[in-house]
Design a protein around this motif. Structure first.
Motif, short mmCIF file in Angstrom:
data_model
loop_
_atom_site.label_atom_id
_atom_site.label_comp_id
_atom_site.label_asym_id
_atom_site.label_seq_id
_atom_site.Cartn_x
_atom_site.Cartn_y
_atom_site.Cartn_z
N LEU A 51 36.99 30.62 34.00
CA LEU A 51 36.11 31.79 34.04
C LEU A 51 34.88 31.52 33.19
O LEU A 51 34.95 30.81 32.18
CB LEU A 51 36.82 33.03 33.49
N PHE A 91 42.06 43.31 31.11
CA PHE A 91 41.13 43.56 32.21
C PHE A 91 40.45 44.89 31.97
O PHE A 91 41.13 45.92 31.78
CB PHE A 91 41.88 43.56 33.54
N THR A 105 36.20 41.06 32.76
CA THR A 105 35.63 42.03 33.68
C THR A 105 35.36 41.34 35.01
O THR A 105 35.04 40.15 35.05
CB THR A 105 34.33 42.66 33.14
N ASN A 106 35.52 42.09 36.10
CA ASN A 106 35.17 41.54 37.42
C ASN A 106 33.98 42.30 38.00
O ASN A 106 33.73 42.24 39.20
CB ASN A 106 36.37 41.55 38.38
N HIS A 165 34.10 36.65 32.62
CA HIS A 165 33.75 37.27 33.90
C HIS A 165 34.57 36.62 35.01
O HIS A 165 34.50 35.40 35.22
CB HIS A 165 32.25 37.07 34.16
N ASP A 166 35.33 37.42 35.72
CA ASP A 166 36.12 36.98 36.87
C ASP A 166 35.28 37.26 38.13
O ASP A 166 35.52 38.22 38.85
CB ASP A 166 37.46 37.73 36.91
N ASP A 203 34.91 35.90 41.09
CA ASP A 203 35.49 35.89 42.44
C ASP A 203 36.77 36.72 42.54
O ASP A 203 37.43 36.73 43.57
CB ASP A 203 35.74 34.46 42.92
N HIS A 204 37.12 37.41 41.46
CA HIS A 204 38.28 38.33 41.41
C HIS A 204 39.62 37.62 41.58
O HIS A 204 40.64 38.28 41.75
CB HIS A 204 38.16 39.45 42.46
N THR A 237 42.00 38.56 38.71
CA THR A 237 42.31 39.99 38.88
C THR A 237 43.35 40.17 39.99
O THR A 237 44.32 40.91 39.81
CB THR A 237 41.02 40.77 39.21
#
Length: 138
Positions: free
Chosen positions: A3, A29, A62-63, A90-91, A93-94, A97
């Motif tokens: 990430l 998250f 966070t996404n 930062h995620d 592409d999710h 998550t």
């Protein structure tokens, strides 16, 4: 999974591998728009302080559309305003998550050194609960 990390208090810009093999990890998250996430920050700060001397990967993720409708500087300002002092990532592409089936915020996940989930919680959790989950994963 790798990430992007954001330059903010306690966090340097760059990349991080999450979870890091061989280490207990706490993944938080959150969203900057999320009221409960804001209220969760003091418990996270107390937890981070309690485990700071141990080998625990502690990261908030966070996404949100960082770099699009939300700038990295806005995330960093929110982070500073709410007492963040650990790695924030930062995620984009999710994938992380989705891997942890995060559908509501805040969600905290603890993984043991073998990267197996040992505890997961959606909603507010107090510092004792978070520290206990980390201790149980060791």
């Amino acid at each position: 999974m790798t990430l992007e990390t954001i330059d903010a208090p306690g966090s340097d810009a760059g990349e991080i591998r999450v979870p890091e093999p061989g280490r207990v990890s706490l993944l938080d998250f959150f969203g900057t728009w999320c009221g409960p996430c804001e209220r969760q920050m003091p418990a996270l700060a107390a937890t981070h302080e309690a485990v700071a001397d141990s080998d625990v990967q502690f990261v908030s993720i966070t996404n949100e559309p960082v770099g699009q409708t939300l700038s990295r500087e806005e995330v960093a300002a929110w982070w500073a305003e709410h007492g963040g002092a650990w790695t924030v990532a930062h995620d984009a592409d999710h994938r992380l998550t989705e891997r942890h089936d995060v559908t509501r915020l805040p969600t905290a996940v603890v993984l043991n050194g073998e990267n197996s989930v040992t505890w997961s919680h959606t909603g507010l959790a107090d510092a004792d609960e978070l520290v206990g989950a980390i201790e149980d994963a060791r």
